[in-house]
Design a protein around this motif. Structure first.
Motif, PDB file in Angstrom:
ATOM      1  N   CYS A 176      -2.613  -7.856  -6.192  1.00 54.96           N
ATOM      2  CA  CYS A 176      -1.204  -8.167  -5.993  1.00 54.96           C
ATOM      3  C   CYS A 176      -0.823  -9.251  -7.001  1.00 54.96           C
ATOM      4  O   CYS A 176      -1.695  -9.872  -7.613  1.00 54.96           O
ATOM      5  CB  CYS A 176      -0.905  -8.608  -4.563  1.00 54.96           C
ATOM      6  SG  CYS A 176      -1.712 -10.129  -4.018  1.00 54.96           S
ATOM      7  N   ALA A 194       4.443  -8.216  -5.738  1.00 52.31           N
ATOM      8  CA  ALA A 194       4.144  -6.787  -5.861  1.00 52.31           C
ATOM      9  C   ALA A 194       2.646  -6.554  -5.707  1.00 52.31           C
ATOM     10  O   ALA A 194       1.835  -7.479  -5.811  1.00 52.31           O
ATOM     11  CB  ALA A 194       4.628  -6.264  -7.216  1.00 52.31           C
ATOM     12  N   ASP A 195       2.299  -5.293  -5.449  1.00 57.02           N
ATOM     13  CA  ASP A 195       0.887  -4.934  -5.371  1.00 57.02           C
ATOM     14  C   ASP A 195       0.652  -3.623  -6.106  1.00 57.02           C
ATOM     15  O   ASP A 195       1.599  -2.946  -6.514  1.00 57.02           O
ATOM     16  CB  ASP A 195       0.386  -4.870  -3.920  1.00 57.02           C
ATOM     17  CG  ASP A 195       1.191  -3.891  -3.070  1.00 57.02           C
ATOM     18  OD1 ASP A 195       2.084  -3.215  -3.607  1.00 57.02           O
ATOM     19  OD2 ASP A 195       0.927  -3.815  -1.854  1.00 57.02           O
ATOM     20  N   THR A 210      -0.768   0.170  -6.023  1.00 58.96           N
ATOM     21  CA  THR A 210      -1.053   1.252  -5.085  1.00 58.96           C
ATOM     22  C   THR A 210      -2.468   1.781  -5.337  1.00 58.96           C
ATOM     23  O   THR A 210      -3.059   1.522  -6.398  1.00 58.96           O
ATOM     24  CB  THR A 210      -0.050   2.394  -5.244  1.00 58.96           C
ATOM     25  OG1 THR A 210      -0.274   3.018  -6.526  1.00 58.96           O
ATOM     26  CG2 THR A 210       1.385   1.878  -5.165  1.00 58.96           C
ATOM     27  N   THR A 245      -0.388   2.468  -9.537  1.00 63.57           N
ATOM     28  CA  THR A 245       0.989   2.180  -9.918  1.00 63.57           C
ATOM     29  C   THR A 245       1.436   0.880  -9.251  1.00 63.57           C
ATOM     30  O   THR A 245       0.742   0.340  -8.388  1.00 63.57           O
ATOM     31  CB  THR A 245       1.932   3.328  -9.511  1.00 63.57           C
ATOM     32  OG1 THR A 245       1.827   3.542  -8.095  1.00 63.57           O
ATOM     33  CG2 THR A 245       1.552   4.612 -10.232  1.00 63.57           C
ATOM     34  N   ILE A 246       2.614   0.372  -9.647  1.00 67.22           N
ATOM     35  CA  ILE A 246       3.094  -0.911  -9.135  1.00 67.22           C
ATOM     36  C   ILE A 246       4.138  -0.689  -8.049  1.00 67.22           C
ATOM     37  O   ILE A 246       5.059   0.114  -8.200  1.00 67.22           O
ATOM     38  CB  ILE A 246       3.684  -1.752 -10.281  1.00 67.22           C
ATOM     39  CG1 ILE A 246       2.566  -2.136 -11.264  1.00 67.22           C
ATOM     40  CG2 ILE A 246       4.351  -3.016  -9.742  1.00 67.22           C
ATOM     41  CD1 ILE A 246       3.076  -2.817 -12.519  1.00 67.22           C
ATOM     42  N   HIS A 247       3.997  -1.436  -6.960  1.00 70.32           N
ATOM     43  CA  HIS A 247       4.904  -1.336  -5.818  1.00 70.32           C
ATOM     44  C   HIS A 247       5.425  -2.732  -5.486  1.00 70.32           C
ATOM     45  O   HIS A 247       4.635  -3.656  -5.275  1.00 70.32           O
ATOM     46  CB  HIS A 247       4.152  -0.760  -4.608  1.00 70.32           C
ATOM     47  CG  HIS A 247       4.841  -0.965  -3.293  1.00 70.32           C
ATOM     48  ND1 HIS A 247       4.364  -1.839  -2.332  1.00 70.32           N
ATOM     49  CD2 HIS A 247       5.984  -0.421  -2.786  1.00 70.32           C
ATOM     50  CE1 HIS A 247       5.177  -1.809  -1.287  1.00 70.32           C
ATOM     51  NE2 HIS A 247       6.157  -0.960  -1.534  1.00 70.32           N
ATOM     52  N   VAL A 248       6.743  -2.911  -5.494  1.00 65.85           N
ATOM     53  CA  VAL A 248       7.328  -4.198  -5.101  1.00 65.85           C
ATOM     54  C   VAL A 248       7.254  -4.312  -3.588  1.00 65.85           C
ATOM     55  O   VAL A 248       7.872  -3.531  -2.861  1.00 65.85           O
ATOM     56  CB  VAL A 248       8.782  -4.324  -5.592  1.00 65.85           C
ATOM     57  CG1 VAL A 248       9.384  -5.630  -5.096  1.00 65.85           C
ATOM     58  CG2 VAL A 248       8.835  -4.268  -7.114  1.00 65.85           C
ATOM     59  N   ALA A 249       6.482  -5.288  -3.120  1.00 69.18           N
ATOM     60  CA  ALA A 249       6.209  -5.407  -1.687  1.00 69.18           C
ATOM     61  C   ALA A 249       7.115  -6.399  -0.978  1.00 69.18           C
ATOM     62  O   ALA A 249       7.407  -6.254   0.205  1.00 69.18           O
ATOM     63  CB  ALA A 249       4.742  -5.804  -1.483  1.00 69.18           C
ATOM     64  N   SER A 282      -3.505  -5.641   3.808  1.00 65.50           N
ATOM     65  CA  SER A 282      -3.981  -4.564   2.938  1.00 65.50           C
ATOM     66  C   SER A 282      -5.457  -4.221   3.148  1.00 65.50           C
ATOM     67  O   SER A 282      -5.880  -3.096   2.861  1.00 65.50           O
ATOM     68  CB  SER A 282      -3.761  -4.935   1.469  1.00 65.50           C
ATOM     69  OG  SER A 282      -4.579  -6.027   1.096  1.00 65.50           O
TER      70      SER A 282
END
Length: 281
Positions: free
Chosen positions: A161, A193-194, A196, A200-204, A224
């Motif tokens: 992250c 963000a972290d 997946t 890929t990048i995911h804004v958490a 997580s």
């Protein structure tokens, strides 16, 4: 027999930080293009100089992955080689390494080369390199396949992250509207963000202020995976103070085994920008 670990330069590990009597280690650098200047992400790169050039440059900067030939030269140095790359969903580096492997095996079919997509970058790759070194040094049978299998399982259990404070690069690359970036910065809002499982990048989350940001990060880490006994690596972009504060928060909130703090190299600095923090665990 020569055991060999190869990594692209997104791992944030310096060559001088790796020491082993049994295992060789080599970094294959990416390149960062800032206007007419090219920065090679090797151990000689001065990150503050690169960041200053990026701040002065009005156009978008870019990165270039290593060539297959660069990976081939690194693979040729070992009998049994394991290579880690930045997520294949973020860069063409993994594909370049695969082509480099094919080039070497055409000439030296006796060599064994395993390429593992980290599906991450920075600290997660440092943890993979450390685990590979540990397994190679402990090996007494030369069971290359078993070591590769163990590392793939370990990779699947790792998480990444990060948090950003500087959005200039996102704005210049058209990934964030200037008004949004200015508003986030002026309000002291940090994007969290972290990565997946696919890399890929995911804004958490978003948080305002340091304390809330670090609490949000440890909450994300707790949700997580089971962090009991986990090793953590924090990469910081010119932000040792923030990294040490986050380290204290992680140690206070989570039952981790250890937390190491290291500076970002060029490639991760390009993405994290000043004050950015990347956490691998």
């Amino acid at each position: 027999m020569i055991w060999n670990i190869v990594s692209d330069s997104s791992c944030d590990l310096r060559t001088e930080d790796f020491s082993s009597d049994k295992v060789a280690f080599e970094l294959v650098p990416l390149r960062i293009q800032v206007g007419s200047q090219e920065f090679v992400d090797n151990d000689l790169l001065e990150v503050p100089v690169m960041l200053a050039a990026m701040a002065d440059e009005k156009t978008a900067s870019s990165t270039a992955c290593p060539s297959p030939a660069a990976f081939a030269r690194a693979f040729e140095k070992g009998d049994k080689t394991i290579c880690f790359t930045i997520s294949a969903n973020l860069s063409g580096t993994y594909n370049a390494a695969v082509l480099g492997r094919e080039m070497v095996l055409e000439e030296h079919p006796e060599k064994e080369i395993c390429i593992i997509d980290s599906k991450a970058t920075a600290g997660a790759m440092v943890l993979l390199i450390r685990k590979a070194k540990e397994l190679m040094e402990a090996d007494t049978t030369g069971d290359f396949g078993s070591i590769c299998a163990q590392l793939r399982l370990y990779q699947a259990a790792l998480r990444t992250c990060f948090t950003l404070e500087n959005f200039d690069n996102l704005i210049k690359n058209g990934r964030m509207r200037p008004l949004v970036g200015t508003l986030l910065h002026s309000l002291g809002i940090h994007v969290i963000a972290d990565a997946t499982p696919q890399g890929t990048i995911h804004v958490a989350d978003k948080a305002r202020g340091e304390a809330k940001t670090y609490s949000a990060i440890t909450a994300l880490m707790r949700d997580s995976k089971d962090c009991a006994g986990a090793e953590v690596v924090i990469s910081h972009c010119e932000n040792i103070t923030g990294a040490l504060k986050l380290k204290e928060r992680i140690l206070a909130d989570l039952p981790v085994k250890s937390v190491d703090v290291i500076p970002c190299r060029g490639l991760t600095s390009f993405y994290a920008m000043e004050k950015g923090l990347i956490i691998g665990y």
